[in-house]
Design a protein around this motif. Structure first.
Motif, PDB file in Angstrom:
ATOM      1  N   LEU A 108       5.523   9.478 -15.651  1.00 51.99           N
ATOM      2  CA  LEU A 108       5.983   9.761 -17.010  1.00 51.99           C
ATOM      3  C   LEU A 108       4.914  10.498 -17.810  1.00 51.99           C
ATOM      4  CD1 LEU A 108       7.748   6.370 -17.839  1.00 51.99           C
ATOM      5  CD2 LEU A 108       8.859   8.565 -17.415  1.00 51.99           C
ATOM      6  N   GLN A 109       3.676  10.115 -17.584  1.00 49.96           N
ATOM      7  CA  GLN A 109       2.567  10.752 -18.300  1.00 49.96           C
ATOM      8  C   GLN A 109       2.448  12.233 -17.924  1.00 49.96           C
ATOM      9  OE1 GLN A 109      -1.269   9.095 -17.369  1.00 49.96           O
ATOM     10  NE2 GLN A 109      -2.287  10.131 -19.058  1.00 49.96           N
ATOM     11  N   MET A 110       2.698  12.559 -16.654  1.00 51.12           N
ATOM     12  CA  MET A 110       2.537  13.936 -16.206  1.00 51.12           C
ATOM     13  C   MET A 110       3.593  14.871 -16.787  1.00 51.12           C
ATOM     14  SD  MET A 110      -0.201  13.701 -14.593  1.00 51.12           S
ATOM     15  CE  MET A 110      -0.366  15.344 -13.927  1.00 51.12           C
ATOM     16  N   VAL A 111       4.794  14.378 -17.030  1.00 52.58           N
ATOM     17  CA  VAL A 111       5.848  15.236 -17.586  1.00 52.58           C
ATOM     18  C   VAL A 111       5.888  15.171 -19.114  1.00 52.58           C
ATOM     19  CG1 VAL A 111       7.277  15.059 -15.523  1.00 52.58           C
ATOM     20  CG2 VAL A 111       7.619  13.436 -17.386  1.00 52.58           C
ATOM     21  N   ASP A 112       4.978  14.428 -19.712  1.00 57.39           N
ATOM     22  CA  ASP A 112       4.965  14.256 -21.164  1.00 57.39           C
ATOM     23  C   ASP A 112       4.620  15.567 -21.869  1.00 57.39           C
ATOM     24  OD1 ASP A 112       5.229  12.782 -23.487  1.00 57.39           O
ATOM     25  OD2 ASP A 112       3.101  12.288 -23.563  1.00 57.39           O
ATOM     26  N   ASN A 113       5.201  15.758 -23.041  1.00 57.05           N
ATOM     27  CA  ASN A 113       4.908  16.929 -23.890  1.00 57.05           C
ATOM     28  C   ASN A 113       5.077  18.257 -23.149  1.00 57.05           C
ATOM     29  OD1 ASN A 113       4.255  15.289 -26.099  1.00 57.05           O
ATOM     30  ND2 ASN A 113       2.133  15.075 -25.409  1.00 57.05           N
ATOM     31  N   ASP A 114       6.211  18.385 -22.476  1.00 52.16           N
ATOM     32  CA  ASP A 114       6.536  19.633 -21.780  1.00 52.16           C
ATOM     33  C   ASP A 114       5.432  20.019 -20.790  1.00 52.16           C
ATOM     34  OD1 ASP A 114       8.029  21.863 -21.086  1.00 52.16           O
ATOM     35  OD2 ASP A 114       7.055  23.120 -22.587  1.00 52.16           O
ATOM     36  N   LEU A 115       5.020  19.039 -19.974  1.00 48.50           N
ATOM     37  CA  LEU A 115       4.026  19.278 -18.924  1.00 48.50           C
ATOM     38  C   LEU A 115       2.736  19.857 -19.494  1.00 48.50           C
ATOM     39  CD1 LEU A 115       6.558  20.715 -16.347  1.00 48.50           C
ATOM     40  CD2 LEU A 115       5.331  18.562 -16.076  1.00 48.50           C
ATOM     41  N   GLU A 116       2.212  19.183 -20.481  1.00 49.96           N
ATOM     42  CA  GLU A 116       1.002  19.629 -21.173  1.00 49.96           C
ATOM     43  C   GLU A 116      -0.187  19.764 -20.214  1.00 49.96           C
ATOM     44  OE1 GLU A 116      -1.421  18.350 -25.241  1.00 49.96           O
ATOM     45  OE2 GLU A 116      -0.267  16.866 -24.117  1.00 49.96           O
ATOM     46  N   VAL A 117      -0.145  19.011 -19.109  1.00 49.71           N
ATOM     47  CA  VAL A 117      -1.237  19.054 -18.146  1.00 49.71           C
ATOM     48  C   VAL A 117      -1.476  20.477 -17.637  1.00 49.71           C
ATOM     49  CG1 VAL A 117       0.336  18.474 -16.224  1.00 49.71           C
ATOM     50  CG2 VAL A 117      -2.126  18.098 -15.981  1.00 49.71           C
ATOM     51  N   PHE A 118      -0.411  21.260 -17.456  1.00 49.05           N
ATOM     52  CA  PHE A 118      -0.570  22.640 -16.982  1.00 49.05           C
ATOM     53  C   PHE A 118      -1.081  23.554 -18.093  1.00 49.05           C
ATOM     54  CE2 PHE A 118       2.733  21.197 -13.851  1.00 49.05           C
ATOM     55  CZ  PHE A 118       1.890  21.231 -12.754  1.00 49.05           C
ATOM     56  N   ASP A 119      -0.687  23.284 -19.337  1.00 53.76           N
ATOM     57  CA  ASP A 119      -1.196  24.078 -20.453  1.00 53.76           C
ATOM     58  C   ASP A 119      -2.716  23.958 -20.533  1.00 53.76           C
ATOM     59  OD1 ASP A 119       1.389  24.815 -21.138  1.00 53.76           O
ATOM     60  OD2 ASP A 119       1.659  23.109 -22.489  1.00 53.76           O
ATOM     61  N   LYS A 120      -3.206  22.733 -20.359  1.00 58.22           N
ATOM     62  CA  LYS A 120      -4.650  22.507 -20.440  1.00 58.22           C
ATOM     63  C   LYS A 120      -5.367  23.159 -19.268  1.00 58.22           C
ATOM     64  CE  LYS A 120      -4.319  18.101 -22.915  1.00 58.22           C
ATOM     65  NZ  LYS A 120      -4.574  16.629 -22.860  1.00 58.22           N
ATOM     66  N   ARG A 121      -4.792  23.041 -18.077  1.00 63.89           N
ATOM     67  CA  ARG A 121      -5.450  23.595 -16.890  1.00 63.89           C
ATOM     68  C   ARG A 121      -5.488  25.121 -16.941  1.00 63.89           C
ATOM     69  NH1 ARG A 121      -7.114  21.694 -11.977  1.00 63.89           N
ATOM     70  NH2 ARG A 121      -7.552  19.895 -13.302  1.00 63.89           N
ATOM     71  N   PHE A 122      -4.375  25.743 -17.319  1.00 66.59           N
ATOM     72  CA  PHE A 122      -4.339  27.204 -17.337  1.00 66.59           C
ATOM     73  C   PHE A 122      -5.154  27.770 -18.496  1.00 66.59           C
ATOM     74  CE2 PHE A 122      -0.984  26.704 -14.290  1.00 66.59           C
ATOM     75  CZ  PHE A 122      -1.040  27.868 -13.538  1.00 66.59           C
ATOM     76  N   LYS A 123      -5.351  26.995 -19.534  1.00 69.17           N
ATOM     77  CA  LYS A 123      -6.220  27.427 -20.626  1.00 69.17           C
ATOM     78  C   LYS A 123      -7.647  27.586 -20.115  1.00 69.17           C
ATOM     79  CE  LYS A 123      -7.557  26.303 -25.378  1.00 69.17           C
ATOM     80  NZ  LYS A 123      -7.400  25.328 -26.498  1.00 69.17           N
ATOM     81  N   LYS A 124      -8.076  26.683 -19.233  1.00 64.72           N
ATOM     82  CA  LYS A 124      -9.402  26.788 -18.634  1.00 64.72           C
ATOM     83  C   LYS A 124      -9.469  27.990 -17.705  1.00 64.72           C
ATOM     84  CE  LYS A 124     -10.412  21.816 -18.678  1.00 64.72           C
ATOM     85  NZ  LYS A 124     -10.698  20.617 -17.830  1.00 64.72           N
ATOM     86  N   TRP A 125      -8.416  28.191 -16.912  1.00 59.67           N
ATOM     87  CA  TRP A 125      -8.403  29.310 -15.977  1.00 59.67           C
ATOM     88  C   TRP A 125      -8.498  30.646 -16.694  1.00 59.67           C
ATOM     89  CZ3 TRP A 125      -4.171  28.269 -11.720  1.00 59.67           C
ATOM     90  CH2 TRP A 125      -4.574  27.160 -10.965  1.00 59.67           C
ATOM     91  N   ASN A 126      -7.884  30.756 -17.862  1.00 57.62           N
ATOM     92  CA  ASN A 126      -7.858  32.021 -18.587  1.00 57.62           C
ATOM     93  C   ASN A 126      -9.255  32.492 -18.958  1.00 57.62           C
ATOM     94  OD1 ASN A 126      -6.525  34.216 -19.814  1.00 57.62           O
ATOM     95  ND2 ASN A 126      -6.583  33.216 -21.807  1.00 57.62           N
ATOM     96  N   SER A 127     -10.185  31.551 -19.100  1.00 61.62           N
ATOM     97  CA  SER A 127     -11.543  31.912 -19.504  1.00 61.62           C
ATOM     98  C   SER A 127     -12.451  32.215 -18.313  1.00 61.62           C
ATOM     99  CB  SER A 127     -12.161  30.771 -20.326  1.00 61.62           C
ATOM    100  OG  SER A 127     -12.254  29.590 -19.545  1.00 61.62           O
TER     101      SER A 127
END
Length: 224
Positions: A108-127
């Motif tokens: 449940l935590q992983m799918v919370d907030n529209d899969l926020e976990v990927f937003d955070k990970r790809f934000k790091k990748w972008n830099s």
């Protein structure tokens, strides 16, 4: 050939965590290789992350079927567990692995907030990641815009693949089976019998999860 591990992508997703134990997974991969591969020829195994952990265990158990092993950002499982459990600070930093012991809540935590976990990970990748050579988007004129566009495509692909709690169930079951309840010190007994498979270690200089030092410690587990 790149395989989806059981529980990932479109593969089978058994519910019970015991279906994802090391012994079960390794034997399933062994049977798969026996069916599709010529028995007289050895295979080359490449693994990253969780796939790398399973690769290590496979070459340890069946070295006779492997000619070469490539470990990408994946230390030997005992080195990794020793690193995770070496101190209370380390265990707190990696507390999510302990939270995986709980039923339902990690998924449940992983799918919370529209899969926020990927937003955070790809934000790091972008830099840190330059995707200029991944594909050619001629309609996007600016290189920086092209990179952002490509990252967005990858990000949405991950979100689509892991959009349901069911999509996370198998993945998390691997971590539910980790022996985190005991301190996993690496002893001389563990490295007394080295793996007779030529092994290549690869790790990125900017890998935020693992250091080159941690991966290089795995050299003591292989002959070459």
């Amino acid at each position: 050939m790149a395989l989806d591990l059981k529980g990932f992508g479109d593969s089978e997703k058994p519910y019970l965590s015991r279906n994802y134990s090391d012994d079960v997974i390794i034997e399933e991969i062994k049977k798969f290789v026996d069916i599709i591969h010529e028995r007289k020829k050895k295979i080359v195994i490449l693994g990253h992350g969780l796939g790398g952990q399973i690769g290590w265990k496979l070459v340890e158990k069946y070295p006779e079927m492997v000619s070469k092993f490539v470990s990408i950002s994946t230390p030997h499982p005992k080195i990794w567990l020793s690193h995770l459990t070496r101190s209370w600070t380390s265990m707190i930093q990696n507390r999510w692995l302990y939270e995986c012991r709980l039923p339902f809540l990690p998924e449940l935590q992983m799918v919370d907030n529209d899969l926020e976990v990927f937003d955070k990970r790809f934000k790091k990748w972008n830099s840190t990641v330059d995707l200029a050579n991944y594909s050619n988007f001629d309609k996007v004129p600016n290189k920086k815009c092209r990179n952002v566009f490509k990252l967005k495509i990858f990000q949405e692909a991950y979100k689509y693949t892991f959009s349901r709690t069911l999509d996370w169930q198998g993945c998390i079951n691997y971590f539910r089976n980790l022996p985190l309840s005991r301190h996993a010190n690496v002893s001389e007994k563990d490295t007394a019998k080295t793996i007779p498979v030529e092994t290549l270690f690869l790790v990125g200089n900017m890998d935020p999860e693992l250091s080159l030092e941690l991966v290089s410690q795995s050299a003591k587990f292989v002959e070459r």
